[in-house]
Design an enzyme around this catalytic site. Structure first.
Site, PDB file in Angstrom:
ATOM      1  N   HIS A 142       0.920  -1.456   0.180  1.00 12.38           N
ATOM      2  CA  HIS A 142      -0.307  -0.435  -0.082  1.00 12.38           C
ATOM      3  C   HIS A 142       0.348   1.217  -0.062  1.00 12.38           C
ATOM      4  O   HIS A 142       0.169   2.572   0.264  1.00 12.38           O
ATOM      5  CB  HIS A 142      -1.187  -0.278   1.062  1.00 12.38           C
ATOM      6  CG  HIS A 142      -1.937  -0.879   1.283  1.00 12.38           C
ATOM      7  ND1 HIS A 142      -2.966  -1.471   0.766  1.00 12.38           N
ATOM      8  CD2 HIS A 142      -1.256  -1.476   2.230  1.00 12.38           C
ATOM      9  CE1 HIS A 142      -3.291  -2.718   1.242  1.00 12.38           C
ATOM     10  NE2 HIS A 142      -2.269  -3.190   2.301  1.00 12.38           N
ATOM     11  N   SER A 263      19.223  20.857 -15.613  1.00 10.17           N
ATOM     12  CA  SER A 263      19.626  19.519 -14.290  1.00 10.17           C
ATOM     13  C   SER A 263      20.164  20.184 -13.257  1.00 10.17           C
ATOM     14  O   SER A 263      20.166  20.365 -11.683  1.00 10.17           O
ATOM     15  CB  SER A 263      20.166  18.452 -14.624  1.00 10.17           C
ATOM     16  OG  SER A 263      21.237  18.395 -15.381  1.00 10.17           O
ATOM     17  N   LYS A 269      16.594  17.093  -9.201  1.00 10.31           N
ATOM     18  CA  LYS A 269      15.875  17.342 -10.289  1.00 10.31           C
ATOM     19  C   LYS A 269      17.118  16.162 -11.206  1.00 10.31           C
ATOM     20  O   LYS A 269      16.551  15.659 -12.678  1.00 10.31           O
ATOM     21  CB  LYS A 269      15.109  18.091 -11.543  1.00 10.31           C
ATOM     22  CG  LYS A 269      14.066  19.257 -10.276  1.00 10.31           C
ATOM     23  CD  LYS A 269      12.803  18.986 -10.417  1.00 10.31           C
ATOM     24  CE  LYS A 269      11.673  19.074 -11.257  1.00 10.31           C
ATOM     25  NZ  LYS A 269      10.920  17.896 -10.654  1.00 10.31           N
TER      26      LYS A 269
END
Lengths: 438, 438, 438, 438
Positions: A142, A263, A269
């Site tokens: 989950h 970047s 990122k």
């Protein structure tokens, strides 16, 4: 399929030139067969073989402008190279004999490329699985921390699934390794089963035991379903990469080539763009399988509704999956893995995953399940609320510490002690590739 | 699935009662295995076996009201029958071990019913094919008359396709004949692979070589794809029945029971309603395969998103296909066939289908293809425009009649002379059912 | 649809009893219309109205056993209550007039329930959005930290999307607010357009301007597509909840009722099960839309293939979506939100999101883009590698600090300064529910 | 989309060149807006406008080789034309602002082409409907003769459905007439809502009230669903053509150009190939709608998974539907209709369709329904079995002939007497095209 996602070898198979070349292969195989059964002079066939070359798509298109029929235009375009023996060309055949049999040849060749792609991907997955067999981290259900697992264990699961995909692909390529030279409505009215048998043999195909001017489309539907399932498995793996690459988790990163723009001012990122692209393309391959199914209920002995749809979905599914496998291989081969980050995440839930082991140890020691539960629960709740280490709390509780061997209970390695069993199974996945017939 | 399309045996497999009974089977198999490896006293297991019965869905629902967890409620409902040995119940297991393994048992049993349904349908198709092996009629491409075929030949094609469907079903049932007792995130942390092996053996399953708290959903997706393809093949056959039953064709009619309302004042309204219903339900089974694919990319070691979807689509696909196979069997067994009508339709296009044979005979006689074409074309056009018999016109043309043996050219039986070849292939389709393991 | 996901009001609309009651409504409206145009004695109609009650499904099923036609069985079952005036029942109608018009009534009523569900969900979303308008956290692209956003801002986006879904639903309910009393093949051969007009008016429907024994299935396909898109929007929102609920993020949790089993020994296991269930059911509603599309190309004036499929997919889509909306409302109303955790996550990427602001400030100060980029990049890379606060590093760099107002550059609130603009737009989403005609 | 089915205007919209040109349009509109709010010197913007041209795809591809980012490569490729003012290019924007807003422009333009295609198709359908308003033939349910209808009536039904498709398309084009300049995660952190408003206004779009770095994908999913439904309606019409063109029915034929190969020796082979192609392509457009739905649940503020899928399915759906509309228009404009054949088919079922009228006339005359039924049934059964004309048999039965005005009962025109009512409704379908905003 847009050029952006087409790799050259696969694009080559599905090019117009390639299709015309395979059409000619089928025509020539048919002529050989006719010669072998004595219906056509072998010399004429030899002369045709010597002269015939696949016509250019341009020449076929020119003729098709007039005839509005692509195979007829192709036959004319070949025949104009041949002189008199050319009259034997296409003898007794109907267009679908050529089109469907040639499609089987394309599927076979495209299938081989995919099998290579799977092999490469599988090899990379197994290598990384071996590398990280013991790299421990938290397993999640989950999306929530559950119990420890190793990163290699995760990857081993992908290998088993890829291997099932390979087996499905091999089977469906075998299902589609059929040709037909059965003529209009499939009754061999101007043909002979023996001619079909010989021609198919030369092409490396089996005759479809009953074709109805077309090879039954349940075969192609099966193929597209198998490709869809393979693409979907890749989506599952890519989704996991995306999850593990998110900033808060950061257990893996996509390989990052130097020079990539944008970047460096935001070094965090490291976006899992390739994994996302795999997920997006999987949707397309999946949808194409629906088209494959809808193509099955042709009317009577055949209608041609499947043709336009297949011209799009069969090449597109092969092209997309070929690209996806290549990108997935790249992703697996170069995936940046952060074991220390896995360990940090593992510990971030206060090692509450040990609660299950303590509970069972208490039950084994003779405590009733309810009593054991309450004993464990109190510490677990406190660990969670106070953001404290659960084992530390338990160690300080004499009623538990007195009954249970806590060294064993808190043995992290013990939670993944069966990893070798699973890897032993993994290594029985020797390359199982049954030969795809020539 | 609405009751309207549910047959009792299949509905029984997918009932709540049946699911709970299989859950108990799994729990008991696990206890046997624990006893066998010496972890649990055999006497306790024997006592549990003696006392335990599947709880009623009502009792489980009552407990679930509080716990909001269906397997936990089930375990409580069983445990309350058991007294002290009940503490061993569910020992080391996680809910999915029970749910997924039991689902495999349901799939196996439901698959057997479908296999029986296919066998029956196949038997009926082959019987009718044999009956009409030589019942000649017109084959059609694009819905338009093409060349002769026999009705049995059409049916033989269905038999081959059904047989491929049976083979796919057998394979995917084998793919799904797996169980798991691997615990949270599939690491056997509180279990042993040996326990899983023994329990699965008792249940007639193989252990999944790597499960991740769940059995990987590519297996179920494969299953749903196979069911979708089977349903789609039935749609193809039913579509043919619908075509042949239309007023202008009327080569077949659905079986028509006495007492059916509304028919007698419009005796021509023998509507192919059952065939239409098969087509409609095929759409549902097909769509469910899309759900099966989307269920594959679960997050990490598992999420539970597939559960709600599977509760609907897996039973529905089995129920619908079971019903469709039964109706298709009824349709085939009782299909009213009108051979004389087939003959009438065959002749309605002025026997133009012989044009191809005349053309080839002229070419064989040494005429160039172009010349032959023009000779045939003139008569064909006239036959079509004047609604005259094509062979009659040709017979009166000395340039053709002088070169060609017209008896052979207009030999109807010769057009389907290879029917026995195809039926020989058909009769090699001996029941191929590999044993589905106990 | 299994009972597990059926709420009573929606299940009531799709029950057999309800369908038969609506069939009777249509029959009675037709009788009223016939009486109004003078074709049937008003007294007979009055007597029928006085006596007629919807028959039980059991009674209809009994008769259907013989007649094999459900509407005919229904008419018989009603007629047997009526005596002589009963001969007017069903006067001039064909079965589809009753079935399709009654289906429109069910769709209208079921649509109203969904509209209520959307209203409630929307209200909850807007309330929580308002509550968290200024609760700042990190926005993410590709799952990776990007720039700040507020939690209310996220929720506002859901509100706009839900509102678009509501508008689509309203439109498609209007599209489906049509009835037909047009008879066999839709030509009013035994009917009058005026009768259709009056009957539809009484039922609150418009006459379909051209029906062909059936209401054209593009209307129902549109409906199922709209439901699929609504379900998919809910999946998007539920997916976000699942992401935010994962252990490493933990910005939200599903509402957690007391007494739930299994949680307390693993207090971190606040699994987003309801959100996962919404995702799973969305797959089913989506697949049903495919069926809706395939139901459109009926043969000629009608075939009945769509009927079996619709009996499943139309109720199932309504039932599932009704359940999903209810669960989504529950989720939104009770969602546990952790603002402090959002803040912690925001800061976990070393406030690198400020790099963009510093970069632009440098450019505004006259620095070239490239130079600015390099200046920012150096600090960003260092912050990332050394896990240090990016603003701290920048503050210490005189070449930047000397040119740029760093208080402004590092003003977190400024990054979300336009939140009020967006909320002003949000609050123009006044309840737009156009009246669904009676 | 393969070139085979791409028409030039539509292909132009989706070409690389066209996309880059629209990207530039968006960049320039943004610069205008920045200038208008005073953030950028108007002279710089003027200079950029004077110099900037869309870069070639080749140049962008070259740069993308290094940067691995297509928009960044585009910006560089434009900037290199601009000198110093080029630093303003892309000011404050994020890539998606450009990509998504430009996509909206492409959708708008492609939508206009489709609207024209619908208009043309609709015009042709209405013209042919008017032409055949009174061309009587048999209506069919279940593929079986039912009651009379006119060919124009059938076509009128298509017009209404096409018109609904047009209305849906108009609405979804309005839904997609939105742009965004909202920056990373959509918070206008480096932008201003006013800039977005001005730029969108210049582009003829509305600002999305809340974008999240991307325009919400429910809009695109709606679009693809609408295209799928339009394609499916065309499939319904094409399916009818295929039915009516089958040899046994032959009420219509596809237009047949001279010079087409293969037809003349088999003049009956007027295969409805274009109609079949429309059916095949409909499957592709339909499947793409599934992809559109799966693209909606992006992660957090955006992921990029939808991008690869959209690059394929959005152009493909527009291209295929554009082609289908054009082919459908060709089909309708040139469809060969055989009224005498319609009449022949009508009579082939022994005019049993009159049984319903006789039955009602008997009931009107006071006979009980059961008695009337038996009287009619006897003749109907005999007519069917003996292949005799039903009205003839009835005329000879004094018990019927004595009670009923048989001239009225057997009045063929009376069965379609309401055709004008339906055509009056049809002619209210004046071109409803609401202006698609500039």
């Amino acid at each position: 399929m847009i050029a952006r996602y087409a790799r050259p070898a696969m694009a080559g198979i599905w090019s117009d030139e390639s299709r015309l070349a395979r059409w000619l292969d089928v025509e020539l195989a048919a002529l050989d067969a006719w010669a072998e059964v004595g219906a056509i002079p072998p010399d004429d066939v030899a002369e045709i073989r010597a002269r015939a070359a696949p016509p250019t798509p341009q020449r076929v298109a020119e003729i098709e402008q007039v005839t509005d029929h692509d195979v007829a235009a192709f036959v004319d375009a070949v025949a104009e190279q041949l002189g008199l023996p050319g009259r034997w060309l296409h003898y007794g055949l109907t267009s679908s004999d050529v089109v469907d049999t040639a499609l089987s040849l394309q599927i076979r060749d495209a299938g081989r490329l995919l099998l290579e792609g799977i092999e490469q991907a599988l090899e990379a997955v197994v290598a990384r699985a071996d590398e990280h067999r013991h790299t421990i981290g938290i397993g999640r259900s989950h999306g929530v921390h559950a119990e420890p697992i190793t990163f290699g264990w995760k990857l081993a699961g992908w290998a088993f699934e890829l291997d099932r995909g390979r087996a499905r692909l091999l089977r469906t390529l075998e299902t589609n390794r059929v040709g037909q030279l059965s003529g209009t409505v499939g009754t061999y009215a101007q043909l002979e089963p023996e001619v079909e048998r010989i021609a198919c043999e030369r092409l490396g195909l089996e005759p479809d035991p009953l074709s109805t001017q077309v090879i039954s489309r349940d075969r192609h539907a099966e193929l597209l379903s198998v490709l869809a399932l393979l693409a979907t498995s890749l989506e599952r793996f890519a989704t996991e990469v995306r999850h593990l690459a998110r900033t808060e988790v950061r257990e893996v990163e996509e390989p990052f080539a130097h020079g990539m723009k944008g970047s460096s001012a935001m070094p965090h990122k490291r976006n899992p763009k390739v994994a996302e692209r795999i997920c997006g393309l999987a949707r397309v391959v999946r949808a194409n399988a629906v088209v494959g199914l809808e193509n099955v209920p042709l009317w009577h002995e055949r209608d041609i509704s499947q043709s336009s749809a297949e011209r799009i979905v069969i090449p597109d599914s092969f092209l997309a999956l070929d690209y996806m496998l290549d990108r997935f291989h790249w992703l697996m081969a170069g995936l940046v893995v952060y074991p220390e980050r896995m360990r940090r995440n593992l510990e971030a839930s206060h090692r509450l995953f040990f609660s299950h082991r303590v509970l069972l140890a208490l039950v084994d020691s003779g405590m009733s399940r309810d009593e054991a539960y309450r004993a464990v629960q109190a510490h677990a709740m406190r660990a969670w609320k106070e953001e404290t280490d659960f084992p530390e709390l338990v160690r300080r509780d004499p009623t538990i510490a007195g009954r249970v061997d806590l060294e064993t209970a808190f043995d992290l390695d013990a939670t993944v002690r069966h990893v070798d069993t699973v890897f032993d199974r993994l290594h029985t996945l020797v390359p199982k590739e049954e030969p795809v017939h020539a």
